[in-house]
Scaffold this active site. Structure first.
Site, PDB file in Angstrom:
ATOM      1  N   HIS B 111       2.933  84.985  21.839  1.00 22.53           N
ATOM      2  CA  HIS B 111       3.234  83.561  21.928  1.00 22.53           C
ATOM      3  C   HIS B 111       2.480  82.826  20.812  1.00 22.53           C
ATOM      4  O   HIS B 111       1.388  83.245  20.416  1.00 22.53           O
ATOM      5  CB  HIS B 111       2.752  83.076  23.298  1.00 22.53           C
ATOM      6  CG  HIS B 111       3.103  81.675  23.638  1.00 22.53           C
ATOM      7  ND1 HIS B 111       2.383  80.600  23.191  1.00 22.53           N
ATOM      8  CD2 HIS B 111       4.099  81.157  24.405  1.00 22.53           C
ATOM      9  CE1 HIS B 111       2.909  79.482  23.670  1.00 22.53           C
ATOM     10  NE2 HIS B 111       3.953  79.795  24.404  1.00 22.53           N
ATOM     11  N   ASP B 188      -4.417  87.422  26.663  1.00 24.53           N
ATOM     12  CA  ASP B 188      -3.672  86.236  27.064  1.00 24.53           C
ATOM     13  C   ASP B 188      -2.973  86.589  28.383  1.00 24.53           C
ATOM     14  O   ASP B 188      -2.003  87.346  28.399  1.00 24.53           O
ATOM     15  CB  ASP B 188      -2.669  85.903  25.952  1.00 24.53           C
ATOM     16  CG  ASP B 188      -1.677  84.830  26.351  1.00 24.53           C
ATOM     17  OD1 ASP B 188      -1.752  84.325  27.492  1.00 24.53           O
ATOM     18  OD2 ASP B 188      -0.826  84.490  25.507  1.00 24.53           O
ATOM     19  N   GLN B 191       1.209  85.162  31.283  1.00 26.31           N
ATOM     20  CA  GLN B 191       2.377  85.707  31.985  1.00 26.31           C
ATOM     21  C   GLN B 191       2.024  86.874  32.908  1.00 26.31           C
ATOM     22  O   GLN B 191       2.912  87.452  33.540  1.00 26.31           O
ATOM     23  CB  GLN B 191       3.443  86.180  30.981  1.00 26.31           C
ATOM     24  CG  GLN B 191       3.997  85.107  30.068  1.00 26.31           C
ATOM     25  CD  GLN B 191       4.821  84.058  30.811  1.00 26.31           C
ATOM     26  OE1 GLN B 191       5.168  84.199  31.982  1.00 26.31           O
ATOM     27  NE2 GLN B 191       5.123  82.974  30.123  1.00 26.31           N
ATOM     28  N   LYS B 214       1.553  78.059  35.737  1.00 27.19           N
ATOM     29  CA  LYS B 214       2.474  79.203  35.797  1.00 27.19           C
ATOM     30  C   LYS B 214       2.240  80.047  37.040  1.00 27.19           C
ATOM     31  O   LYS B 214       2.815  81.115  37.199  1.00 27.19           O
ATOM     32  CB  LYS B 214       2.306  80.071  34.544  1.00 27.19           C
ATOM     33  CG  LYS B 214       2.759  79.384  33.252  1.00 27.19           C
ATOM     34  CD  LYS B 214       2.732  80.349  32.090  1.00 27.19           C
ATOM     35  CE  LYS B 214       2.709  79.673  30.733  1.00 27.19           C
ATOM     36  NZ  LYS B 214       4.006  79.172  30.298  1.00 27.19           N
ATOM     37  N   CYS B 352       8.811  80.526  21.775  1.00 29.31           N
ATOM     38  CA  CYS B 352       7.519  80.438  21.071  1.00 29.31           C
ATOM     39  C   CYS B 352       7.066  81.746  20.456  1.00 29.31           C
ATOM     40  O   CYS B 352       5.933  81.881  20.024  1.00 29.31           O
ATOM     41  CB  CYS B 352       6.401  79.902  21.966  1.00 29.31           C
ATOM     42  SG  CYS B 352       6.638  78.211  22.447  1.00 29.31           S
TER      43      CYS B 352
HETATM   44  C1  PLP Z   1       2.321  84.544  26.743  1.00 24.22           C
HETATM   45  C2  PLP Z   1       1.939  83.095  26.759  1.00 24.22           C
HETATM   46  N1  PLP Z   1       0.783  82.712  26.213  1.00 24.22           N
HETATM   47  C3  PLP Z   1       0.382  81.437  26.204  1.00 24.22           C
HETATM   48  C4  PLP Z   1       1.169  80.442  26.751  1.00 24.22           C
HETATM   49  C5  PLP Z   1       0.685  79.028  26.688  1.00 24.22           C
HETATM   50  O1  PLP Z   1       0.404  78.521  27.950  1.00 24.22           O
HETATM   51  P1  PLP Z   1       0.063  76.984  28.138  1.00 24.22           P
HETATM   52  O2  PLP Z   1       1.204  76.225  27.532  1.00 24.22           O
HETATM   53  O3  PLP Z   1      -0.029  76.795  29.604  1.00 24.22           O
HETATM   54  O4  PLP Z   1      -1.219  76.717  27.426  1.00 24.22           O
HETATM   55  C6  PLP Z   1       2.384  80.781  27.334  1.00 24.22           C
HETATM   56  C7  PLP Z   1       3.238  79.738  27.914  1.00 24.22           C
HETATM   57  O5  PLP Z   1       4.392  79.585  27.656  1.00 24.22           O
HETATM   58  C8  PLP Z   1       2.774  82.132  27.334  1.00 24.22           C
HETATM   59  O6  PLP Z   1       3.949  82.499  27.862  1.00 24.22           O
END
Ligand code: PLP
Lengths: 138, 397
Positions: B111, B188, B191, B214, B352
């Site tokens: 992401h 990270d 997910q 999430k 993203c």
């Molecule tokens: C794999 C991953 N990392 C990071 C994020 C970022 O999360 P947040 O927007 O809650 O900071 C997301 C959210 O879409 C994600 O899917």
């Protein structure tokens, strides 16, 4: 125009878009994309003596944006910049439910009911954003 | 099951965009409302009883998070979410640690939040970004990681579960190998933590981030976990109230201990309390039950999609509840617009993960991301809608 015909015209312009081709540096290049969707369109214009003598586009976009770009290009080639500005105004007035002149919009009239789908108005107007940028650049 | 716990299901939505965010159960909403209605004071000001109650609840939420991921309580830092967490780790920890020529391993399916902070760090210190090779299924293997590790590798930063391919990475094995080679591992968990058991002691990750929204919690709250000795070394990026012990006019600053040191300013109290309630809710269902159910549901969805000729799935083999696909000749966003006409919420786009297209050649997809409250009936409705390509073409505009 009935809904079915409008849909068909949009689909035709989506499946077989007019002047979808990447152009080189002889053209003014502008891009339009919007935050709420993934449409991404590049416009290539050639303007001489205040007349748009040639126009192409490329990119990936939804059926409404792609067809709207295709139709827009048909409507602006060989037009004087001032007429094009007038055309843009009319198109936007139609989308935003204001008074507009139907005669100069031609095929673009297929979007006269797009206001009913709030989230798709920006799809229809997307290429016009790129066009305005290109005219400003000229 | 569980659906009656969620006010959003009073409306007739088929919500299949849980990778973006999840619905909130009433008990989470109640916990937040209770704070705002009944003890709406600031934290760390225990001079009167309602403020004392805030401390109890806020620190109580921290304890719930700690137990949820098997961390110590002072290893849990509240922040706004995964994105902030990753930026804090990169700019507060690694910025002080890296030398020119060091290498950072990420993957092309990360992401943006786990890519851009590293890019900036790399540009600033002249580091090299190295991509782990993805196998034919776009998955990562320990062998793949080993193949790109060099004596300059400083850190491996990966999502445990990716948000487009939905593959689950072998984090524990990666940590074991990395640590033998003095390499840090940043995970990270945006997910993964919402969908499966997370145990930072067992996996031995150095840092982990995730987002409350999430996992049935509120927006604007997230967690940064770091091993105690590493958090101690992490420079706070934000200074101010709540994080200092004292300061004097000679510009001497004495900071509080972790985790308070890393939580400057009035924290997101309601968010933390809401996240605590969400964790109680998930624990009650059981994280193992959640992942097993989601996997079954996902297998069912994949088997149905495979029967439809005009559909091409990008990630058939993924271990999570994420399925990305395309319909031949139809732009993904048009599919999403069409489904929206039937109150079906899916996501279209690159999600993203913008560098993934250089591997797959596919820029945009339709993504279905499941959660434990989704049902087989919802999948049937989705399949019914996707079956007839003519209908999609007709109704997408
Ligand atoms: C794999 C991953 N990392 C990071 C994020 C970022 O999360 P947040 O927007 O809650 O900071 C997301 C959210 O879409 C994600 O899917």
């Amino acid at each position: 125009m009935n809904t079915e015909l409008k849909r068909q015209i949009m689909l035709d312009n989506y499946s077989n878009p007019f002047h979808k081709e990447t152009k080189d540096k002889d053209y003014i290049k502008t891009n339009a994309n919007n935050i709420s969707c993934i449409d991404d369109i590049n416009l290539f214009l050639k303007i001489e003596n205040d007349i748009i003598i040639d126009a192409y586009f490329d990119g990936e976009a939804c059926a409404i944006s792609t067809s709207s770009t295709s139709i827009m290009l048909k409507n602006i080639i060989n037009k004087n910049i001032n007429d094009v500005k007038e055309y843009i105004n009319n198109f936007e007035n139609m989308i935003y439910e204001k008074e507009y002149n139907k005669d100069i919009l031609k095929e673009a009239l297929v979007y006269d009911e797009i206001y009913k789908q709030e989230n798709r108005k920006t799809c229809a107007t997307l290429p016009y954003e790129a066009l305005k940028k290109a005219i400003a650049k000229n | 099951m569980y659906r009656e716990d969620f006010p959003m299901f009073k409306q007739d939505y088929i919500y299949l965009d849980n990778g973006a965010t999840t619905f909130k159960p009433q008990i989470v909403i109640d916990a937040i409302t209770d704070y705002y209605c009944n003890y709406s004071a600031n934290a760390h000001r225990g001079d009167y009883s309602i403020s004392y109650k805030v401390d109890l609840e806020y620190e109580g939420a921290r304890k719930k998070v700690a137990e949820f991921i098997n961390a110590d309580i002072n290893e849990v830092v509240f922040n706004s979410g995964s994105t902030e967490g990753l930026n804090t780790i990169v700019s507060g920890f690694f910025d002080n640690l890296v030398d020119p020529g060091d290498e950072i391993i990420i993957s092309k399916s990360e992401h943006a939040s786990n890519v851009l902070p590293w890019f900036r760090l790399a540009n600033k210190h002249n580091l090299k970004i190295v991509y782990v090779p993805l196998d034919a299924n776009l998955h990562i293997t320990l062998e793949g990681i080993k193949s790109v590790i060099t004596s300059n590798t400083k850190v491996i930063a990966l999502a445990e579960t990716t948000n487009v391919v939905g593959d689950i990475r072998p984090i524990k094995a990666i940590c074991e190998y990395a640590h033998k080679n003095n390499i840090f591992v940043v995970v990270d968990g945006a997910q993964s933590t919402p969908h499966k058991e997370t145990d930072v002691k067992d996996s031995d990750v150095d840092f982990l981030v995730f987002s409350g929204h999430k996992m049935c919690g509120p927006t604007g709250i997230g967690v940064l976990y770091g091993k105690k000795e590493l958090l101690e070394e992490l420079d706070p990026l934000i200074l101010g109230g709540g994080m200092n012990e004292s300061f004097d006019s000679e510009k001497e600053i004495y900071l509080k201990d972790i985790p308070q040191r890393l939580e400057a300013g009035t924290p997101n109290i309601a968010g933390a309390i809401g996240l605590g309630a969400a964790i109680d809710y998930l624990q009650n269902i059981g994280m193992d039950n959640i992942s097993i159910y989601e996997q079954k549901l996902k297998n069912y969805l994949v088997s149905k999609l495979l029967e439809i000729e005009h559909i091409k799935i990008i990630n058939e083999e993924a271990g999570s509840g994420i399925v990305a696909f395309n319909i031949e000749g139809i732009f993904s966003q048009d599919v999403a617009y069409y489904l929206n006409k039937y109150n079906v919420c899916v996501r279209a786009g690159n999600h993203c993960a913008k560098i993934l297209k250089s591997v797959t050649g596919v820029k945009n997809t339709v993504r279905v991301s499941l959660y434990f409250y989704n049902t087989y009936e919802e999948i049937d409705s989705l399949i019914e809608l996707l079956m007839d390509k003519e209908k999609i073409l007709k109704e997408m505009i």
